[in-house]
Write a protein that holds these residues in place. Structure first.
Motif, PDB file in Angstrom:
ATOM      1  N   GLN A  12       2.270   1.620  -3.438  1.00  0.00           N
ATOM      2  CA  GLN A  12       1.244   2.154  -4.331  1.00  0.00           C
ATOM      3  C   GLN A  12       1.259   3.680  -4.315  1.00  0.00           C
ATOM      4  O   GLN A  12       1.253   4.326  -5.369  1.00  0.00           O
ATOM      5  N   VAL A  14     -12.438  -4.086   0.193  1.00  0.00           N
ATOM      6  CA  VAL A  14     -12.199  -3.468  -1.103  1.00  0.00           C
ATOM      7  C   VAL A  14     -10.705  -3.198  -1.272  1.00  0.00           C
ATOM      8  O   VAL A  14      -9.961  -3.119  -0.298  1.00  0.00           O
ATOM      9  N   SER A  15     -10.302  -3.067  -2.525  1.00  0.00           N
ATOM     10  CA  SER A  15      -8.870  -2.910  -2.798  1.00  0.00           C
ATOM     11  C   SER A  15      -8.355  -1.558  -2.306  1.00  0.00           C
ATOM     12  O   SER A  15      -9.040  -0.558  -2.457  1.00  0.00           O
ATOM     13  N   PRO A  16      -7.166  -1.539  -1.744  1.00  0.00           N
ATOM     14  CA  PRO A  16      -6.570  -0.268  -1.364  1.00  0.00           C
ATOM     15  C   PRO A  16      -6.254   0.542  -2.621  1.00  0.00           C
ATOM     16  O   PRO A  16      -6.077  -0.037  -3.676  1.00  0.00           O
ATOM     17  N   PRO A  17      -6.185   1.860  -2.528  1.00  0.00           N
ATOM     18  CA  PRO A  17      -6.258   2.669  -1.307  1.00  0.00           C
ATOM     19  C   PRO A  17      -7.674   3.158  -0.988  1.00  0.00           C
ATOM     20  O   PRO A  17      -7.815   4.048  -0.160  1.00  0.00           O
ATOM     21  N   GLU A  43       0.828  -1.212   0.000  1.00  0.00           N
ATOM     22  CA  GLU A  43       0.000   0.000   0.000  1.00  0.00           C
ATOM     23  C   GLU A  43       0.861   1.259   0.000  1.00  0.00           C
ATOM     24  O   GLU A  43       0.533   2.253  -0.644  1.00  0.00           O
ATOM     25  N   VAL A  48      -3.691  -2.939  -6.441  1.00  0.00           N
ATOM     26  CA  VAL A  48      -3.361  -3.963  -5.455  1.00  0.00           C
ATOM     27  C   VAL A  48      -4.615  -4.760  -5.113  1.00  0.00           C
ATOM     28  O   VAL A  48      -5.597  -4.206  -4.627  1.00  0.00           O
ATOM     29  N   SER A  51     -11.137 -10.252  -4.263  1.00  0.00           N
ATOM     30  CA  SER A  51     -11.741  -9.149  -3.533  1.00  0.00           C
ATOM     31  C   SER A  51     -11.996  -7.953  -4.441  1.00  0.00           C
ATOM     32  O   SER A  51     -11.571  -7.931  -5.579  1.00  0.00           O
ATOM     33  N   ILE A  66      -6.248  -7.590  -2.778  1.00  0.00           N
ATOM     34  CA  ILE A  66      -5.954  -8.245  -1.516  1.00  0.00           C
ATOM     35  C   ILE A  66      -6.498  -9.680  -1.529  1.00  0.00           C
ATOM     36  O   ILE A  66      -7.667  -9.906  -1.832  1.00  0.00           O
TER      37      ILE A  66
END
Lengths: 553, 307, 318
Positions: free
Chosen positions: A409, B251-254, A406, A421, B166, A423
């Motif tokens: 990113q 949910v996916s970052p960010p 993160e 990204v 996800s 998860i």
């Protein structure tokens, strides 16, 4: 501090809101049981150390299958090896004999190395449900090492290729190596880490390999007593331990995957030692609690960013270097805080292992890759990507990984590289990266020496999917095979280290991988816990509990 | 129940029914409070940045209500306690929690509403058909529901997510699928009860078609209960999203999401309680809003509540 | 009646088979594999391949399917792929913990929820109603894991009334282990209370307006007789349905609670099995869950019949 207490008040308020949904406790069967008298701490109470480990359950206490922290720490207390790392300090120079009386003697026979170990006499295997206590002899040692070398019976078989084991007499073991190794590479194979742990032959043969995974029998300071799935493993002191009876009467390893619960358990006095969070903020706060000490110690698991050199546009060296210049080690470091994490400048961590490169060394070579985003943007533009490009990766849900991805990113976004990204759970990430889905792989790992690091991450045989022995070479790197092999066969330590360094300089010049930092171990304990040794570095990734560990009362 | 009073009045009365409904709604204070809270959350979700206006000027959205960009990290100042500058403090990456809470309303609202819509539509259709038709259709639907309900709901969501991977859409689908069997069961039960009513029997006797009976007579009759349940499920959906995020599959970052923020903060509950506390309160507020609104709607939509 | 029960139980067999088959297929679609999970990040491909072979994962799917099914029919759930322990043993150990937790939570939810719901319905639009509703809504709005953690810190750490972690020793010290039950049971029970209160209130309001209730009141029947004999009884249909739903889902929802309290249980075992891709454990636990849920659903339907004779008749007519 004031803000915190206000927040606590709020938290309690929220709680009360919930609790008030129920009026005064109606009388019913499930009413809180009358307070059972808390066992008072009397001197007569057995001295049991309760350790809260960050895991949901055990996986395998067969030392040759124990690969996770929670398993390694138990195995470490139950088993011995021919040699061992000094308790609390895993430096190679401090290694000492364990089941062996002394370091082995080496002679060359027909171009093969022959190492001879003399065993201690009177070392007793723990009694178990299926076997009596009995004296450990060369037969057990040979049996155990052969097991460690058999792929079906060991996760570490690959490390014992080309080795034969034989019992000369009851107290003499001879190991013959097809290709000679320096002690730096040979000793770890017979030390108290991974495959080197010696299991008791009669016990494992009597109960079978599967049962042994949850009922291990060894010679260590503590012996296996019981296992409650998802809850705990209980070890009892081994009264016949050859270094003397442990000061503790036993150890209880509790499986508590939630840090808040571990923390609560420690503060409430229900636990003596817990696995903490690798974060300086947490460490500082815990240090502020009375009666609690926090230890930060090695070994440091190295986080390295591997660039997949076969996935465009990462096949262009300038693009990889641009990404490296876009990354800021100190920014990653700040997420954990020193000394919990410390920067590294080569894949092998110089602080813990021979063959690593220090900051001064890479700086002198111009390979430190300190952050320089202006230069990174320029390099990207020159390579034909003035507007950046898109990448997609999977990350484990585990904090250690997720945090790095993160942060990466956000940092790559600064130079226009858009990193998506996704998860996934931890084992899925491990499966997927081994199927080569990630253009960028972050891998956090400890390996016992430079050869293992370089072979498994950078030798062409280890290339994921397509290598001769697919392993963890995520970069698809193939330019240092000769250096790795040459170093492995080199018996002069100085020369060997030089070769390792050369290999890593090559990696950095090609920017196959960007070494980030290592993350150390964080454990908190009640102040009356005394491990019996100073904590510098422990291979088993826990504080090391042995016959000298005690709880002061 | 007099057979002369139809459950769903005919068209000419509709206008007056709506007026009457609004009238009832206006007088319902909890419902108004709920509505105001939901509107507030919705406004926050929509206007946390200029996402509505930005496309007109061909610009990237910039924060509007939110004081900061929720994805900007400042690791060197991480875990900063609440202050005037950052009213809810900074998180583990040094991001402004207040801004993340505002943006996070988007994910919660979308997951909550869309997944319930998905599960509810599936569930109502299947439940009505099963309850009304009986026979083989009922057997098939209800036994399939039994199979799906045999999975603990959270774990079913976990498995669907594990298979799909996800992300926001997948989260909505997973929770929608997870909720549907529950809807079917409840609607089925309610239909079983309702279809025994005299006016349904009467409608049948005078030869009304099945679709007409289903949607003009049965559906309005159970709608009140469905709405009450839907409001509970929106709450549940938001909580499930939080739970799945707590396990680590959000949910996916960010993209900021309250559940993920709590997961992050739970580790720091004693070190930096603000990280988990505020998203928890945000969830509480939003769920409360939907529950209040649902209660009010129930009074309004339930035809029997007209005095 | 008995024929109906037998009929429903017979129907359960294909459900369990369907669950087993579904899980068997789904787990094999999941990315990730148990060998990687078992050996962790240290594993080389060689070691992984050896382990897969030993786990029997390289056999054709139909062979694996028949093998698992055959074992299960003989009552043998097989061995964990990860630690080799018989699954029967592990289940036998953790099941009582989960059942106790579920039973306690359902008891709290029902015993608190129904009276509270009836009470707030009767006191509609008074301040008692508002306060009760807001508290029950707030209770419903707190994520279980969040409530669990707040409870731990308040009652275990700050006040020290209950233990923070673990499940106690059920076999050696069953009474002592009740102390470990309190906080997790209330975590789940309070949330269920909120839900039951809400539904009880709303259905009671509905029923109280029904003509027969009014008729009964008009006939001059005693207020409580009307309330309990007529109103509550007919309001029970959806409530029973909800309690059934909750009982089934609590078994699953106990997961996060078991996780936070580090309490042994089936849910925790299942999450472990999912995360470690322990196919054999996963299949077994899912079938056990399915069995419980089928039984709970059957009980729910039977209660329906008991409460509403019309349904009973139409059911036995089938």
């Amino acid at each position: 501090m004031r803000a915190r207490s206000v927040l606590w008040l709020l938290a309690v308020l929220v709680l009360l809101l919930g609790a008030c949904a129920a009026p005064q406790q109606a009388p019913e069967g499930q009413a809180p049981a009358p307070a059972v008298e808390e066992p008072m701490e009397e001197p007569a109470e057995p001295l049991i150390l309760r350790l809260g480990q960050n895991a949901a359950d055990l996986r395998s206490l067969d030392p040759h299958f124990a690969t996770t922290t929670q398993d390694r720490s138990l195995v470490d207390m139950v088993f011995n090896a021919l040699l061992r790392y000094k308790p609390g300090n895993g430096a190679f120079e401090l290694m000492e004999p364990d089941l062996a009386e002394d370091f082995p003697t080496m002679e060359m026979v027909d171009g093969k190395q022959v190492w001879t170990f003399k065993l201690r006499q009177g070392v007793m295997c723990h009694p178990s449900e299926v076997t009596e206590a009995y004296e450990l002899t060369a037969e057990d040692v040979v049996y155990s090492l052969e097991k460690a070398a058999t792929p079906e019976r060991s996760a570490y078989a690959g490390e014992y290729n080309g080795m034969t084991f034989e019992a000369v007499d009851d107290y003499t073991v001879r190991i013959t190596l097809e290709t000679p190794l320096s002690p730096v590479l040979f000793y770890p194979k017979v030390a108290n880490y991974s495959g080197g742990m010696i299991v008791c032959k009669k016990a494992i043969e009597a109960m079978g390999d599967e049962a042994f995974k949850t009922a291990p029998v060894g010679t260590g300071p503590f012996m296996f007593a019981s296992y409650s799935p998802q809850e705990k493993v209980v070890l009892a002191a081994n009264p016949d331990y050859f270094r003397g009876r442990p000061k503790l009467d036993g150890v209880e390893m509790r499986y508590i995957p939630d840090i808040s619960s571990r923390e609560a358990g420690l503060l409430a006095g229900e636990l003596d030692v817990i696995n903490g969070i690798p974060d300086i903020a947490w460490v500082d706060r815990m240090k502020g609690e009375g009666d609690v000490q926090v230890d930060v110690f090695g070994v440091g698991e190295v986080a390295t960013v591997h660039f997949n050199m076969t996935k465009p546009p990462l096949d262009i060296p300038e693009v990889r270097k641009a990404l490296a210049y876009a990354l800021d080690r100190d920014e990653f470091l700040a997420l954990f805080g020193e000394p919990i994490a410390e920067n590294v400048y080569s894949p092998v961590p110089a602080k813990f292992l021979a063959g690593g490169l220090t900051r001064e060394e890479v700086e002198a070579l111009g390979l430190a890759y300190d952050v320089d985003r202006e230069r990174a943007r320029q390099m990207l533009a020159d390579a034909g990507f003035p507007d950046g490009f898109d990448l997609e990766v999977v990350s484990s849900e585990m904090t250690g990984y997720r945090r790095i991805y993160e942060s990466m990113q956000a940092q790559l976004a600064e130079i226009g590289v858009r990193l998506k990204v996704n998860i996934v759970d931890h084992s899925t990430m491990h499966s997927l990266i081994r199927q080569d889905v990630n253009p960028i792989v972050v891998y956090i790992a400890w390996r016992p020496n430079a050869d293992v690091y370089l072979t498994r991450f950078f030798h062409s045989d280890s290339i994921v999917v397509t290598g001769a022995k697919p392993d963890t070479n995520f970069s698809h790197y193939d330019r240092i095979d000769d250096l790795i092999e040459q170093a492995r066969g080199e018996t002069d330590p100085e020369q060997q280290i030089q070769l390792w360094k050369e290999a890593q300089i090559q990696i950095l010049e090609d920017m196959a991988a960007y070494p980030l930092h290592y993350q150390q171990q964080v454990y908190a304990r009640r102040a009356n816990v005394d491990y019996g040794h100073e904590l510098v570095s422990v291979f088993a990734l826990y504080p090391g509990i042995d016959e000298n560990t005690t709880i002061q009362r | 129940m007099e057979s002369t009073l139809p459950a769903a009045p005919a068209a000419p009365e509709l206008r007056t029914q709506r007026q009457r409904a609004w009238h009832t709604f206006k007088r319902n204070r909890t419902a108004l409070v709920g509505l105001a809270m939901v509107v507030l959350v919705a406004l926050v979700a929509i206007f946390s940045d200029t996402v509505l206006i930005a496309p007109l000027t061909d610009a990237e959205p910039t924060p509007l209500l939110a004081p900061y960009d929720p994805t900007i990290q400042d690791p060197r100042n991480r875990l900063l306690p609440p202050s005037w500058e950052h009213p809810m403090g900074l998180d583990t990456y040094g991001r402004d929690i207040f801004s993340r809470i505002l943006y996070g309303a988007r994910v919660s609202l979308m997951v909550g509403i869309l997944s319930v819509a998905l599960g509810g539509i599936l569930g109502v259709i299947l439940g009505l058909v099963a309850g009304y038709s009986g026979g083989a259709a009922e057997q098939w639907i209800m036994r399939s529901v039994d199979v799906l309900m045999a999975f603990p709901s959270l774990l079913m969501g976990l498995m669907v997510l594990a298979v799909l991977g996800s992300g926001l859409t997948k989260m909505i689908i997973a929770i929608g699928i997870m909720l549907a069997p529950g809807f079917v069961r409840v609607v089925h039960g309610a239909t079983l009860g309702a279809k025994q009513n005299d006016y349904i029997l009467a409608a049948r006797a005078i030869g009304a078609g099945h679709p007409r009976i289903l949607f003009r007579h049965l559906l309005p009759n159970i709608l009140g209960e469905v709405v009450v349940l839907a409001s509970i499920w929106v709450a549940s959906a938001i909580r499930v999203e939080a739970s799945l995020s707590f396990i680590g599959l959000g949910v996916s970052p960010p993209t900021p999401a309250w559940g993920t923020m709590i997961r992050e903060g739970v580790q720091y509950l004693t070190t930096a309680p603000w990280i988990a506390l505020f998203p928890g309160l945000a969830i509480l507020f939003t769920v409360l809003a939907f529950n209040l609104l649902g209660d009010g709607l129930r009074d309004v939509l339930d035809p029997k509540s007209y005095q | 009646m008995i024929r109906y029960i037998l009929h429903r139980l017979a129907l359960a067999v294909p459900i369990l088979l369907a669950v087993f088959t579904l899980v068997f297929l789904v787990v094999r679609v999941l990315p990730g594999d148990p060998a990687v999970a078992a050996l962790g990040d240290y594993a080389s491909e060689e070691a992984l391949e050896a382990l897969r072979e030993r786990m029997g994962l390289n056999d054709p799917l139909p062979v694996q399917y028949v093998r698992f099914l055959g074992n299960m029919l003989r009552g043998d759930l097989g061995r964990s792929l990860i630690n080799g322990k018989p699954i029967n043993e592990q289940v036998a150990y953790v099941l009582p913990y989960t059942l106790m937790l579920t039973a306690a939570a359902v008891a709290i939810g029902t015993v608190l929820g129904i009276p509270l719901g009836v009470f707030t319905a009767l006191r509609r639009n008074t301040w008692i109603d508002y306060v009760g509703r807001i508290f029950s809504l707030a209770g419903l709005s707190v994520p279980a894991f969040y409530l669990a953690i707040l409870l731990i810190f308040l009652f275990a750490v700050r006040l020290g009334w209950f233990p923070a972690v673990g499940g106690g020793d059920l076999a050696q010290d069953p009474v002592g282990s009740l102390r470990f039950l309190v906080l997790p049971a209330f975590t789940l029970g309070l949330i269920m209370t909120a839900s039951v209160t809400r539904l009880t209130r709303s259905t009671m309001l509905n029923v109280l307006r029904e003509d027969y209730v009014r008729t009964a009141q008009a006939k001059g029947l005693h207020r409580w007789a009307v309330l309990l004999g007529h109103a509550l009884r007919s309001a029970m249909l959806p409530i029973v349905s909800l309690i059934g739903l909750w009982t089934a889902s609590l078994i699953g929802d106990s997961v996060l609670t078991e996780f936070v309290f580090s309490r042994p249980g089936l849910g925790k075992m299942l999450v472990g099995a999912i995360l470690q891709r322990d196919y054999s454990a996963l299949q077994s636990i899912m079938v056990i869950y399915a069995f419980f849920v089928v039984v709970i659903n059957l009980l729910t339907d039977l209660t329906y019949g008991f409460l509403d004779p019309r349904i009973r008749h139409s059911q036995s007519a089938q």
